[in-house]
Design an enzyme around this catalytic site. Structure first.
Site, short mmCIF file in Angstrom:
data_model
loop_
_atom_site.label_atom_id
_atom_site.label_comp_id
_atom_site.label_asym_id
_atom_site.label_seq_id
_atom_site.Cartn_x
_atom_site.Cartn_y
_atom_site.Cartn_z
N GLY A 11 0.67 -1.48 -0.30
CA GLY A 11 -0.51 -0.03 -0.11
C GLY A 11 0.97 1.65 -0.33
N PHE A 159 7.12 6.58 9.53
CA PHE A 159 7.05 7.86 10.14
C PHE A 159 6.90 8.89 8.84
CE2 PHE A 159 8.66 6.70 13.62
CZ PHE A 159 7.39 7.48 14.80
N ALA A 220 3.05 10.31 18.06
CA ALA A 220 3.95 11.44 17.24
C ALA A 220 2.33 11.66 15.82
CB ALA A 220 4.59 11.05 16.34
N CYS A 273 -4.48 8.45 8.41
CA CYS A 273 -3.59 8.35 10.15
C CYS A 273 -3.97 8.62 11.10
CB CYS A 273 -2.83 7.92 9.79
SG CYS A 273 -1.47 7.16 8.56
P1 NAD Z 1 -3.38 1.06 2.35
O1 NAD Z 1 -4.48 -0.01 2.39
O2 NAD Z 1 -2.72 1.62 1.31
O3 NAD Z 1 -2.53 -0.63 2.33
C1 NAD Z 1 -2.57 -1.85 3.31
C2 NAD Z 1 -2.56 -3.17 2.27
O4 NAD Z 1 -2.38 -4.37 2.44
C3 NAD Z 1 -2.98 -3.41 1.03
O5 NAD Z 1 -2.82 -3.98 -0.60
C4 NAD Z 1 -4.00 -4.66 1.01
O6 NAD Z 1 -4.97 -5.34 0.23
C5 NAD Z 1 -2.94 -5.02 1.83
N1 NAD Z 1 -3.51 -6.95 2.78
C6 NAD Z 1 -4.55 -6.36 3.54
N2 NAD Z 1 -4.20 -7.66 4.60
C7 NAD Z 1 -3.25 -8.55 4.31
C8 NAD Z 1 -2.83 -10.01 3.62
N3 NAD Z 1 -2.67 -10.65 4.95
N4 NAD Z 1 -2.33 -10.23 2.90
C9 NAD Z 1 -0.67 -9.39 2.09
N5 NAD Z 1 -1.45 -8.28 2.18
C10 NAD Z 1 -2.41 -7.62 2.97
O7 NAD Z 1 -2.42 1.22 3.46
P2 NAD Z 1 -1.03 1.93 4.19
O8 NAD Z 1 -1.34 3.46 3.71
O9 NAD Z 1 0.24 1.86 3.21
O10 NAD Z 1 -1.13 1.63 5.54
C11 NAD Z 1 -0.32 0.94 6.02
C12 NAD Z 1 -0.67 0.96 7.45
O11 NAD Z 1 0.37 1.81 7.80
C13 NAD Z 1 -1.28 1.24 8.44
O12 NAD Z 1 -1.68 0.50 9.77
C14 NAD Z 1 -1.21 2.20 8.58
O13 NAD Z 1 -1.89 3.24 9.42
C15 NAD Z 1 0.11 2.80 8.71
N6 NAD Z 1 0.49 4.06 8.33
C16 NAD Z 1 0.38 4.69 7.55
C17 NAD Z 1 0.75 5.99 6.72
C18 NAD Z 1 -0.13 6.57 5.64
O14 NAD Z 1 0.92 7.14 5.36
N7 NAD Z 1 -0.92 6.03 4.62
C19 NAD Z 1 2.07 6.31 7.11
C20 NAD Z 1 2.66 5.85 8.31
C21 NAD Z 1 1.99 4.35 9.00
C1 UDX Z 2 0.40 12.26 8.71
C2 UDX Z 2 2.22 12.41 9.80
O1 UDX Z 2 2.32 13.18 9.09
C3 UDX Z 2 2.87 11.11 9.56
O2 UDX Z 2 3.89 11.16 10.28
C4 UDX Z 2 1.98 9.38 9.50
O3 UDX Z 2 2.99 8.39 9.23
C5 UDX Z 2 0.77 9.60 9.13
O4 UDX Z 2 0.42 10.88 8.73
P1 UDX Z 2 0.11 12.19 6.65
O5 UDX Z 2 -1.21 11.88 6.88
O6 UDX Z 2 0.32 11.48 5.39
O7 UDX Z 2 0.79 12.15 7.59
O8 UDX Z 2 -0.40 13.81 6.14
P2 UDX Z 2 0.43 15.69 6.91
O9 UDX Z 2 1.43 15.81 5.99
O10 UDX Z 2 0.41 15.23 8.96
O11 UDX Z 2 -1.02 15.99 6.73
C6 UDX Z 2 -2.24 15.25 7.32
C7 UDX Z 2 -3.50 16.71 7.08
O12 UDX Z 2 -3.56 17.71 8.49
C8 UDX Z 2 -3.88 16.73 5.82
O13 UDX Z 2 -5.04 16.81 5.83
C9 UDX Z 2 -3.47 18.57 5.61
O14 UDX Z 2 -3.49 19.06 4.73
C10 UDX Z 2 -3.74 18.19 7.22
N1 UDX Z 2 -2.63 19.50 7.85
C11 UDX Z 2 -0.76 19.64 7.94
C12 UDX Z 2 -3.12 20.93 7.95
O15 UDX Z 2 -4.23 21.45 7.71
N2 UDX Z 2 -2.20 21.59 8.61
C13 UDX Z 2 -1.09 21.40 8.48
O16 UDX Z 2 -0.32 23.15 8.98
C14 UDX Z 2 -0.36 20.15 8.72
#
Ligand code: NAD
Ligand code: UDX
Length: 483
Positions: A11, A159, A220, A273
């Site tokens: 993902g 992060f 965080a 998130c």
């Molecule tokens: P996502 O939905 O984009 O990706 C997750 C993927 O996992 C999907 O493609 C799904 O098909 C796959 N999946 C689910 N169960 C599975 C299994 N049993 N075997 C194989 N594949 C499987 O999610 P994401 O945004 O990448 O987030 C993943 C994790 O990272 C979450 O816990 C999220 O909170 C955390 N996270 C996300 C962000 C972000 O910016 N999106 C940042 C930091 C942490």
């Molecule tokens: C966030 C955290 O920043 C990242 O460290 C963590 O791993 C995942 O969650 P993300 O959600 O991808 O990242 O984007 P971020 O830049 O944090 O923005 C989140 C939301 O806050 C967005 O909708 C953004 O537009 C909003 N935002 C951000 C504000 O409204 N004001 C700001 O000053 C900063």
């Protein structure tokens, strides 16, 4: 070749993170696996499944060399020395803790599969954001399958922020690795540290115990979101008093103890998130008998809902208390610029609110597809804790009032009002005179991101509302109860 890595979950986190490891560690084979066939097919094509600046180049440089995307989950997990688990951990929608707790179904099924298919020792890395103490449960699942295999579990939360993921991964403020304080745990920490040490300076790789690492991630995100809710709460007071939120944020952020980043007032934070992780934190506090702490963090989400609601009220009340049958352009649908991700985007709440008031919306976003926008707006919003967002109308019927168009000029043509919901750079350089000439008069602009030049727009003749800025006399508010 060195160690072999397998990441479960291709993902927004799994894809970019593993691409960066592959780029920086040519001696490591990195397999990224997923149960979703279309997602893996997209990772193997020219149209990657996610839009992230800089990602295409890295994937193209490594794919087929030491970076592979596959649905052959079990085989590649079995072959790996280090297994990252980066599956989704959304908010539970049913049962105990619904609306707050993290749904660990995907995580648990991944852990059971690892236990079932493994024939050699492995380091299992929690990359997903999980509730503190999840590693304890995962350890039980992994060791339950007694085959004499040793599993060491590490917490290595991610992060990165979307839109800047590749920069964040290239130069992380820190990499956090939590593990058991046993010799085996310390050895596993050292092995993962060696991967990151290919490009991250050693002083930026922090090692802690498992629970600190798990909780630090939730903390965080809660702190970051809290800053946005704080400045957004101030934006309401600025509008009521004539203060300017940008000036206030600048003055406040000049204090080196506070710092200038993450103080942009907005229509509300979105993304997959912040809300999810804070609600999860609230639930954990409640489960640990800490209702006051739970209440404190819940306010961060409630102020965010208030901010989105306030924005809709400004639009409706300023446009003579009715938007019924009026065309309103929505510029931007993604939750922030430089991503096509719409998870929890404030655009959903704003569009829903306006559609509910019978507005005719014309939406434009360069990265979000029409199909995605329609899917987001027709889904039943999951509304446990947000009673103020009443959804009396069947969302699919609201889609008759919606069109999705290919550019900002088409969206604004003949419109009564224009809302900026995402801060895409292209909106700053639009020809607003041309837009004004093609709009109904009086022409309203509601800037939910404070990215437009208000003075110039007012000179052209627009009535402008910009979050937390001194109000135009035309801009009105309705009391919350009246909406
Ligand atoms: P996502 O939905 O984009 O990706 C997750 C993927 O996992 C999907 O493609 C799904 O098909 C796959 N999946 C689910 N169960 C599975 C299994 N049993 N075997 C194989 N594949 C499987 O999610 P994401 O945004 O990448 O987030 C993943 C994790 O990272 C979450 O816990 C999220 O909170 C955390 N996270 C996300 C962000 C972000 O910016 N999106 C940042 C930091 C942490
Ligand atoms: C966030 C955290 O920043 C990242 O460290 C963590 O791993 C995942 O969650 P993300 O959600 O991808 O990242 O984007 P971020 O830049 O944090 O923005 C989140 C939301 O806050 C967005 O909708 C953004 O537009 C909003 N935002 C951000 C504000 O409204 N004001 C700001 O000053 C900063």
């Amino acid at each position: 070749m060195g160690v072999t890595i397998c990441c479960i979950g291709a993902g927004y986190v799994g894809g970019p993170t593993m691409a960066m490891i592959a780029l920086k560690c040519p001696d490591i084979v990195v397999n990224v696996v997923d149960i979703s066939k279309p997602r893996i097919a997209a990772w193997n094509s020219d149209e990657l499944p996610i839009y992230e600046p800089g990602l295409d180049e890295v994937v193209k440089a490594c794919r087929g060399k030491n970076l592979f995307f596959s649905t052959d989950v079990e085989r590649l997990v079995a072959e790996a020395d280090i297994v990252f688990v980066s599956v989704n951990t959304p908010t539970k929608t049913r049962g105990l803790g619904a609306g707050k707790a993290a749904d660990l179904t995907y995580w648990e099924s991944a852990a059971r599969m690892i236990a079932d298919v493994s024939t050699s020792d492995k380091i299992v890395v929690e990359k997903s954001t999980v509730p503190v103490k999840t590693a304890e449960a995962i350890e039980k699942i992994l060791t339950h399958n007694k085959k004499g295999i040793n599993f060491e579990i590490l917490s290595n939360p991610e992060f990165l922020a979307e839109g800047t993921a590749m920069e964040d991964l290239d130069k992380p403020d820190r990499v956090l690795i939590g593990g058991r304080e046993t010799p085996g745990g310390q050895k596993a920490i050292a092995a993962l540290k060696a991967v990151y040490a290919h490009w991250v300076p050693e002083e930026n790789i922090l090692t802690t115990n498992l629970w600190s690492a798990e909780l630090s991630k939730l903390a965080a995100n809660a702190f970051l979101a809290q800053r946005i809710s704080s400045i957004n709460a101030m934006s309401a007071l600025c509008e009521a008093t004539g203060a300017d939120v940008k000036e206030v944020a600048y003055a406040v952020g000049k204090d080196s103890r506070i710092g200038p980043k993450f103080l942009n007032a907005s229509v509300g934070f979105g993304g997959s998130c912040f809300q999810k992780d804070i609600l999860n934190l609230v639930y954990i506090c409640e489960c640990n008998g800490l209702p006051e702490v739970a209440h404190y963090w819940k306010q961060v989400v409630q102020i965010n809902d208030y901010q989105k609601d306030r924005f809709v009220r400004r639009v409706v009340s300023s446009m003579f208390n009715t938007v019924s049958g009026k065309k309103i352009a929505i510029l931007g649908f993604a939750f922030k610029k430089d991503t096509g991700d719409t998870r929890e985007t404030p655009a959903i709440d704003v569009c829903r609110g306006l559609l509910e008031d019978k507005a005719l919306l014309s939406v434009y976003d360069a990265q979000v597809t029409e199909e995605q926008i329609k899917r987001d707006l027709s889904m039943n919003k999951f509304d446990w804790d947000h009673p103020q967002h009443l959804q009396p109308t069947n969302p699919t019927t609201l889609l008759n009032q919606l069109t999705v168009v290919k550019d900002a000029y088409e969206a604004t043509k003949g419109a009564h009002g224009l809302c900026v919901i995402t801060e895409w750079d292209e909106f700053k350089t639009l020809d607003f005179q041309k837009i004004y000439d093609n709009m109904q008069k009086p022409a309203f602009i509601f800037d939910g991101r404070n990215v437009l030049n208000i003075e110039e727009l007012r000179k052209i003749g627009f009535v402008v509302y910009s979050i937390g800025k001194p109000l135009d006399p035309w801009v009105k508010d309705l009391p919350a109860a009246a909406h």
